[in-house]
Design an enzyme around this catalytic site. Structure first.
Site, PDB file in Angstrom:
ATOM      1  N   LYS A 208      32.243  27.474  43.025  1.00  0.00           N
ATOM      2  CA  LYS A 208      32.641  27.421  41.862  1.00  0.00           C
ATOM      3  C   LYS A 208      33.069  26.115  41.520  1.00  0.00           C
ATOM      4  O   LYS A 208      34.178  25.539  41.432  1.00  0.00           O
ATOM      5  CB  LYS A 208      33.889  28.351  41.694  1.00  0.00           C
ATOM      6  CG  LYS A 208      34.232  28.962  40.403  1.00  0.00           C
ATOM      7  CD  LYS A 208      35.081  30.249  40.558  1.00  0.00           C
ATOM      8  CE  LYS A 208      35.822  30.576  39.154  1.00  0.00           C
ATOM      9  NZ  LYS A 208      34.622  31.062  38.258  1.00  0.00           N
ATOM     10  N   GLU A 244      22.355  36.140  38.102  1.00  0.00           N
ATOM     11  CA  GLU A 244      23.758  36.652  37.554  1.00  0.00           C
ATOM     12  C   GLU A 244      23.751  37.113  36.014  1.00  0.00           C
ATOM     13  O   GLU A 244      22.777  36.888  35.399  1.00  0.00           O
ATOM     14  CB  GLU A 244      24.616  35.294  37.772  1.00  0.00           C
ATOM     15  CG  GLU A 244      24.919  34.911  39.150  1.00  0.00           C
ATOM     16  CD  GLU A 244      26.271  34.669  39.450  1.00  0.00           C
ATOM     17  OE1 GLU A 244      27.204  35.631  39.009  1.00  0.00           O
ATOM     18  OE2 GLU A 244      26.498  33.707  39.890  1.00  0.00           O
TER      19      GLU A 244
HETATM   20  C1  LIG Z   1      29.204  32.490  37.848  1.00  0.00           C
HETATM   21  C2  LIG Z   1      30.381  33.800  38.056  1.00  0.00           C
HETATM   22  N1  LIG Z   1      29.827  34.747  38.727  1.00  0.00           N
HETATM   23  C3  LIG Z   1      30.501  35.724  38.873  1.00  0.00           C
HETATM   24  C4  LIG Z   1      31.908  35.908  38.748  1.00  0.00           C
HETATM   25  C5  LIG Z   1      33.085  36.830  38.895  1.00  0.00           C
HETATM   26  O1  LIG Z   1      33.416  36.547  40.120  1.00  0.00           O
HETATM   27  P1  LIG Z   1      35.228  37.133  40.159  1.00  0.00           P
HETATM   28  O2  LIG Z   1      34.787  38.639  40.323  1.00  0.00           O
HETATM   29  O3  LIG Z   1      35.483  36.767  41.622  1.00  0.00           O
HETATM   30  O4  LIG Z   1      35.932  36.701  39.146  1.00  0.00           O
HETATM   31  C6  LIG Z   1      32.549  34.464  37.991  1.00  0.00           C
HETATM   32  C7  LIG Z   1      33.836  34.488  37.784  1.00  0.00           C
HETATM   33  O5  LIG Z   1      34.283  33.665  38.524  1.00  0.00           O
HETATM   34  C8  LIG Z   1      31.679  33.520  37.552  1.00  0.00           C
HETATM   35  O6  LIG Z   1      32.052  32.357  37.116  1.00  0.00           O
END
Ligand SMILES: Cc1ncc(COP(=O)(O)O)c(C=O)c1O
Length: 364
Positions: A208, A244
């Protein structure tokens, strides 16, 4: 962990009592109409990494930071962030959903971009502290609103060479956010983006870092221009597998099986990880594997999942370049498994259903 109250905190006028404060906030914030925006709250917490070690957790009231112009976060993207939520239950208690998973993911991000990162205990204590200090901004039970928590880690050392900073700032701010589904839990249409890649096959998609989000902005704008709020990314190398769904993971349901893509370029979503456990609890099979885009025709239900919305059910997938539309939802309604998964996860987060996997960290 030692907590320093900074002078700006001490200089404040004598605060009103907590109950008076909560009453004032309840009166002034219309929780139901809050969006996913930034509302300033009273406190944020910070710690600096200098001379090879992390300093004490500091409590601040001001929302600005001071940085050298040559800080590595500004030039070379040495930056990691997280997002999680706190919910107020019927019992008045505040529940944080799986914060240790965010701590682990921030560490994985920091390691990949060669940053120092506070350890899990320090991270969790900081999250608890900032939520406790801003408890009056945790929306009341039943509003659908929640307190969004944003931990942030940046390289602050002044340098021009491309190498890891020797100084870092870890900070967390919080902001109340509104209910995601103001008009009900309705499936939405998604457009396939074959023009842009969110992340390279062996790049940074699994962590992230802010750069991934900068790289997705033109794609989001392209989706919006075509009338869609979410774009679906395919794998960058072959455009064969599902990657995604905007800033969320993709899942589908077929033959009582929860199917979700697995790849180095996908961020490991904590919501998805939890839904996989819930799906198994509900008697479904679970498959986390490369998912070919060709399988789309076989899916009975599909959704995007993440902290922001938990689940966004998908109505249609529109592949304009291949002039194909895959209609997934029946009569534009979320499928039965999607509804069960959503209700179960939201029920646990709010404290309405038993937290059998011990996911919530309860405060107060
Ligand atoms: C690119 C991306 N994919 C998936 C998610 C979902 O992750 P999470 O369930 O941990 O919020 C997020 C959000 O954080 C994201 O930014």
């Amino acid at each position: 962990m030692k907590i320093c109250a900074f002078s700006d905190v001490q200089r404040q006028k004598k605060p009103l009592s907590l109950s008076h404060n909560i009453f004032l906030i309840m009166e002034t914030i219309d929780w139901g109409s809050l969006g996913f925006g930034y509302v300033k709250t009273d406190y944020n917490v910070r710690s600096y990494f200098r001379d090879g070690k992390w300093g004490d957790l500091e409590v601040h009231t001001e929302e600005t930071i001071t940085l050298p112009m040559a800080a590595t976060c500004l030039h070379y993207g040495q930056e990691a962030f997280e997002g999680l939520k706190a919910f107020r239950g019927k019992d008045g208690k505040i529940r944080l959903f799986r914060p240790e998973e965010n701590a682990k993911r921030m560490k994985a991000t920091a390691d990949y971009v060669c940053m120092q990162c506070p350890d899990e205990d320090f991270y969790l204590a900081a999250v608890k502290k900032v939520v406790e200090l801003n408890a009056k901004y945790v929306p009341p039970y039943g509003t659908g609103a929640s307190l969004y928590i944003r931990p942030l880690l940046i390289g602050t050392g002044a340098q021009v060479g491309v190498h890891p900073s020797s100084e870092y700032l870890f900070m967390i701010f919080v902001t109340p956010v509104g209910p995601y589904y103001k008009d009900g839990f309705k499936p939405i249409d998604v457009i396939v983006d074959r023009l842009h890649d969110r992340a390279a096959p062996r790049g940074t998609g699994h962590i992230k870092v802010g750069g991934n989000y900068a790289a997705s902005m033109e794609s989001s704008a392209w989706g919006h221009d075509h009338g869609y709020n979410i774009v679906l990314y395919l794998d960058a190398k072959e455009k064969k597998y599902i990657d995604e769904c905007g800033a969320a993971n993709f899942f589908a349901v077929r033959d009582n099986t929860y199917i979700t893509p697995n790849s180095h370029s996908i961020l490991p979503s904590i919501t998805n990880k939890s839904l996989q456990v819930i799906a198994a609890d509900l008697g479904m099979k679970v498959e986390a594997r490369p998912v070919a885009f060709d399988e789309m025709v076989t899916f009975e239900e599909a959704g995007a999942c993440g902290t922001a919305a938990v689940i966004t059910p998908i109505n249609k997938i529109v592949d304009i370049d291949h002039e194909t539309v895959y209609t997934i939802a029946k009569n534009g309604q979320p499928g039965p498994n999607t509804v069960r998964l959503y209700q179960q996860l939201v029920g646990i987060q709010n404290g309405d259903l038993p937290d059998t996997h011990d996911w919530n960290l309860i405060i107060g």
